[in-house]
Design an enzyme around this catalytic site. Sequence first.
Site, PDB file in Angstrom:
ATOM      1  N   TRP A 163       0.811  -1.221   0.000  1.00  8.81           N
ATOM      2  CA  TRP A 163       0.000   0.000   0.000  1.00  8.81           C
ATOM      3  C   TRP A 163       0.843   1.270   0.000  1.00  8.81           C
ATOM      4  CZ3 TRP A 163       2.010   2.330   4.161  1.00  8.81           C
ATOM      5  CH2 TRP A 163       2.520   1.516   5.183  1.00  8.81           C
ATOM      6  N   ASN A 164       2.144   1.182   0.312  1.00  8.91           N
ATOM      7  CA  ASN A 164       2.854   2.429   0.633  1.00  8.91           C
ATOM      8  C   ASN A 164       3.101   3.308  -0.598  1.00  8.91           C
ATOM      9  OD1 ASN A 164       4.875   0.674  -0.346  1.00  8.91           O
ATOM     10  ND2 ASN A 164       6.449   1.777   0.789  1.00  8.91           N
ATOM     11  N   PRO A 176      -2.948  -6.086  -5.877  1.00  6.77           N
ATOM     12  CA  PRO A 176      -2.510  -4.940  -5.084  1.00  6.77           C
ATOM     13  C   PRO A 176      -2.968  -5.119  -3.636  1.00  6.77           C
ATOM     14  CG  PRO A 176      -3.849  -4.298  -6.994  1.00  6.77           C
ATOM     15  CD  PRO A 176      -4.026  -5.759  -6.811  1.00  6.77           C
ATOM     16  N   ASP A 177      -2.417  -4.307  -2.746  1.00  4.70           N
ATOM     17  CA  ASP A 177      -2.834  -4.375  -1.351  1.00  4.70           C
ATOM     18  C   ASP A 177      -4.313  -3.995  -1.229  1.00  4.70           C
ATOM     19  OD1 ASP A 177      -1.456  -4.485   1.528  1.00  4.70           O
ATOM     20  OD2 ASP A 177      -3.109  -3.056   1.557  1.00  4.70           O
ATOM     21  N   GLY A 214       7.014  -6.099  -0.505  1.00  2.00           N
ATOM     22  CA  GLY A 214       6.330  -6.069   0.787  1.00  2.00           C
ATOM     23  C   GLY A 214       7.297  -6.427   1.902  1.00  2.00           C
ATOM     24  N   GLU A 271      11.226  -7.671  -3.335  1.00  2.00           N
ATOM     25  CA  GLU A 271      11.683  -6.350  -2.864  1.00  2.00           C
ATOM     26  C   GLU A 271      11.130  -6.193  -1.461  1.00  2.00           C
ATOM     27  OE1 GLU A 271      13.504  -4.389  -4.762  1.00  2.00           O
ATOM     28  OE2 GLU A 271      13.318  -5.451  -6.664  1.00  2.00           O
ATOM     29  N   LEU A 272      12.000  -6.280  -0.451  1.00  8.55           N
ATOM     30  CA  LEU A 272      11.509  -6.426   0.924  1.00  8.55           C
ATOM     31  C   LEU A 272      11.896  -5.231   1.803  1.00  8.55           C
ATOM     32  CD1 LEU A 272      12.356 -10.230   1.172  1.00  8.55           C
ATOM     33  CD2 LEU A 272      10.292  -9.145   0.264  1.00  8.55           C
TER      34      LEU A 272
HETATM   35  P1  NAD Z   1       3.010  -7.156   3.446  1.00  7.18           P
HETATM   36  O1  NAD Z   1       4.062  -8.168   3.200  1.00  7.18           O
HETATM   37  O2  NAD Z   1       2.135  -7.323   4.630  1.00  7.18           O
HETATM   38  O3  NAD Z   1       1.997  -7.067   2.207  1.00  7.18           O
HETATM   39  C1  NAD Z   1       2.439  -6.790   0.880  1.00  7.18           C
HETATM   40  C2  NAD Z   1       1.508  -7.460  -0.103  1.00  7.18           C
HETATM   41  O4  NAD Z   1       1.569  -8.875   0.074  1.00  7.18           O
HETATM   42  C3  NAD Z   1       0.028  -7.086   0.058  1.00  7.18           C
HETATM   43  O5  NAD Z   1      -0.560  -7.013  -1.218  1.00  7.18           O
HETATM   44  C4  NAD Z   1      -0.522  -8.266   0.844  1.00  7.18           C
HETATM   45  O6  NAD Z   1      -1.910  -8.461   0.649  1.00  7.18           O
HETATM   46  C5  NAD Z   1       0.268  -9.413   0.246  1.00  7.18           C
HETATM   47  N1  NAD Z   1       0.383 -10.585   1.104  1.00  7.18           N
HETATM   48  C6  NAD Z   1       0.293 -10.662   2.457  1.00  7.18           C
HETATM   49  N2  NAD Z   1       0.465 -11.924   2.889  1.00  7.18           N
HETATM   50  C7  NAD Z   1       0.670 -12.682   1.779  1.00  7.18           C
HETATM   51  C8  NAD Z   1       0.931 -14.062   1.564  1.00  7.18           C
HETATM   52  N3  NAD Z   1       1.018 -14.925   2.577  1.00  7.18           N
HETATM   53  N4  NAD Z   1       1.121 -14.490   0.299  1.00  7.18           N
HETATM   54  C9  NAD Z   1       1.070 -13.633  -0.737  1.00  7.18           C
HETATM   55  N5  NAD Z   1       0.824 -12.310  -0.608  1.00  7.18           N
HETATM   56  C10 NAD Z   1       0.632 -11.834   0.646  1.00  7.18           C
HETATM   57  O7  NAD Z   1       3.758  -5.752   3.462  1.00  7.18           O
HETATM   58  P2  NAD Z   1       3.179  -4.332   3.868  1.00  7.18           P
HETATM   59  O8  NAD Z   1       3.190  -4.221   5.334  1.00  7.18           O
HETATM   60  O9  NAD Z   1       1.905  -4.086   3.159  1.00  7.18           O
HETATM   61  O10 NAD Z   1       4.270  -3.355   3.228  1.00  7.18           O
HETATM   62  C11 NAD Z   1       5.275  -2.795   3.979  1.00  7.18           C
HETATM   63  C12 NAD Z   1       6.559  -3.557   3.787  1.00  7.18           C
HETATM   64  O11 NAD Z   1       6.907  -3.541   2.408  1.00  7.18           O
HETATM   65  C13 NAD Z   1       7.727  -2.942   4.512  1.00  7.18           C
HETATM   66  O12 NAD Z   1       8.482  -3.943   5.132  1.00  7.18           O
HETATM   67  C14 NAD Z   1       8.532  -2.289   3.403  1.00  7.18           C
HETATM   68  O13 NAD Z   1       9.899  -2.136   3.689  1.00  7.18           O
HETATM   69  C15 NAD Z   1       8.275  -3.201   2.268  1.00  7.18           C
HETATM   70  N6  NAD Z   1       8.491  -2.533   0.978  1.00  7.18           N
HETATM   71  C16 NAD Z   1       9.605  -2.831   0.264  1.00  7.18           C
HETATM   72  C17 NAD Z   1       9.876  -2.178  -0.941  1.00  7.18           C
HETATM   73  C18 NAD Z   1      11.121  -2.468  -1.739  1.00  7.18           C
HETATM   74  O14 NAD Z   1      11.203  -2.024  -2.872  1.00  7.18           O
HETATM   75  N7  NAD Z   1      12.089  -3.182  -1.217  1.00  7.18           N
HETATM   76  C19 NAD Z   1       8.969  -1.225  -1.411  1.00  7.18           C
HETATM   77  C20 NAD Z   1       7.844  -0.943  -0.663  1.00  7.18           C
HETATM   78  C21 NAD Z   1       7.611  -1.610   0.533  1.00  7.18           C
END
Ligand code: NAD
Length: 523
Positions: free
Chosen positions: A164-165, A189-190, A239, A261-262
Site C-alpha cells: 500500500w505504501n 494490489p494491497d 512487501g 523487494e523487501l
Molecule cells: P506485506 O508483506 O504485509 O503485504 C504486501 C503485499 O503482500 C500485500 O498485497 C498483501 O496483501 C500481500 N500478502 C500478504 N500476505 C501474503 C501471503 N502470505 N502471500 C502472498 N501475498 C501476501 O507488506 P506491507 O506491510 O503491506 O508493506 C510494507 C513492507 O513492504 C515494509 O516492510 C517495506 O519495507 C516493504 N516494501 C519494500 C519495498 C522495496 O522495494 N524493497 C517497497 C515498498 C515496501
Amino acid sequence: MSQTEAPQRPAPLIDPATVARLLRLVDATSGETHEVLSPLDAAVLVAVPQSSEADLDAAFAAARAAQPAWAALPAAERCRSLLAFHDLLLSHQGALADLIVAETGKARRDAVEEVFHAAMTARYYGERAPGLLRPQRRRGVFPVLTRVDVLHPPTGVVGVISPWNYPLTMAFSDGVAALAAGNTVVAKPDAQTMLTAAFGLELLRRAGVPRDAWRIVAGPGARVGVGVVERADHVCFTGSTATGRGIAARAGERLIGASLELGGKNPMLVLADADLDAAAAGAVRGCFANAGQLCVSFERLYVARPVFDAFVERFVAATRALDLSVGLGWGVDVGTLVSADQLAKVSGQVEDARDRGARVLAGGRARPDLAPYAYEPTILTGVTPDMACHRAETFGPVVALYPFDTEEEAVAAANDDVHGLNASVWSRDARRARAVAARLNTGSVNVNESFGAAFGSLDAPMGGTGESGLGRRQGPEGLYRFTQPQTVATQRLLGFVAPGDVPRDGFAAALTSGLRALKAVRW
Ligand code: NAD
C-alpha cells in the site's frame, strides 16, 4: 477503531461514480466485500469486492490465453502502449494523486512523485526494451565456426503482488517491464489501495494494452496473494520480509522465479566534511518522506562526532518546522500513517525506546487531533541494542542518531544489519564518499542525496541484499528477470568429433593447440 465501527463520511472523498467504474475492473464475483477506511478520517472510503478461487482461475486462464498473441507482437508495438501509458499517467496525475492521498493519507507531493516514477519507468522500458530484447550475438566456442544467438523469450504469466505504501508505482513499475518482455500479468494490489491500482489499469487499457494482458484480483494476502503465487510462472513481490520469505519458499517448491523487494533498516552516513545544511535537508527528506513509510528511507543516521552537534541542531530545527497535516491539497509536508496497525507499531517502538532511556529530540507523539493515525516526525538519540527500534524496521517517521569517530566504525555499524536495501553518504569530497559507498552492503547508495538519485535513475538496478530481497527492478536487470534466455548455437564445418580418419589423439593435440591459440588471441 475497528472496521465495523468506522463512521460513514457525509460527503464522499472520491465521487461514487468513479469508484463504481474502477471497481468494475477488478475480477471479483464472490459477493463478499472488504471495507477500506481512508486514513484521512478513518471513515469508510470504499467497499472492495473480493475475488474467489474461481475468479483467480479465470484471471489466470485469461492472462495465459492472451500471452502468446501479446508475445508475438513486435516488441516495439508492445512498447508503444507503454509510451502512451506514460502520457496518460502524466495527464491524469491530479485524479491519481487524489486517489492515492485518499487511500494512503500521504502528502500530495509524495503522491505525485510516485506518478512521476511510474511514468518514467513506463517510458524507460517503452524506449529501451525493444533494443534489450533483440537477439544478442555472443562468442561461440570456435571463432567463425560457431555462431551463438541469445534470445529472450518471456516467462509467461507474471504475478505482481504489491503493498500500500506506493500504491501506483509498486503496482505498475515491475509489471510494465514484464509486459514489455511479452508476458501477461495478474496483479494483486494491497487491499487498502485497490482504487489506485484499478485507475492505473484503466489507463493501461486506454494506452492499448489488451484487456486480458493485465488482470487484477482483490482479497487478503493469505488467500488471494497465495493463490497468485500458486498460479504464476514468476512472482514479483514487494512487501515485508516475513511475507517475502514465505513466498520465496513456495516459489522454491514450485520452481518458479521470484523477485522480492523487501524491508530495510537503511543507514545514512554524514562524514566530517559534509555540507551540513544539505545533509540536514537530505535527512529530513530521507527519513520523513511518505511519513517514513518508504522502503528506502533512513532509520539509522551515523554522524561524524566533530560535526554531530552542529548537524543535530540543523536536523532538529528542520524537522520541527515540518507541517504535519492531512488533506488533498499541496500544503502538506508530512501526511498521516496509513492505519491503526501502523500507528500502533510506530508508537510502540518509540515508547519502548523512551522507556529504556532513549532521548526524544523531536516529535515522539501521536496526533489524533490532526488525523486518527497521524504521528510526528521523530528523532531519537541514545538508542541501544536492547530497544526494538535499534534493529527492527519501523516503517514510520522515526530515526535514531549515532555519533562515530572513524569511517571504519561508521561502515561497520552501517553494515551490522540483516537488511541491505539503500544507504546514503554525505561528504564534500564525492570521491571519498563513493569509496565509502563501495564498502556498504546495500543494493543502492546515494551520494549527497537520500534516495531519489538512485531510485529515479531507471537505467540502473534497484534491490536489496540479505533480508531486503532477491533480484533487481529497474535497468536491463529489471527486464531480463521476466525472460528465459535461450541460447541458439549454430555449428558449421568442423564439429566436435575427429573428422574422417584423423586419429583421436591427433585431434586432441590439434584442439590443445587451438585452445592455446584462443588464449593467445584472447577469444
Ligand atoms: P506485506 O508483506 O504485509 O503485504 C504486501 C503485499 O503482500 C500485500 O498485497 C498483501 O496483501 C500481500 N500478502 C500478504 N500476505 C501474503 C501471503 N502470505 N502471500 C502472498 N501475498 C501476501 O507488506 P506491507 O506491510 O503491506 O508493506 C510494507 C513492507 O513492504 C515494509 O516492510 C517495506 O519495507 C516493504 N516494501 C519494500 C519495498 C522495496 O522495494 N524493497 C517497497 C515498498 C515496501
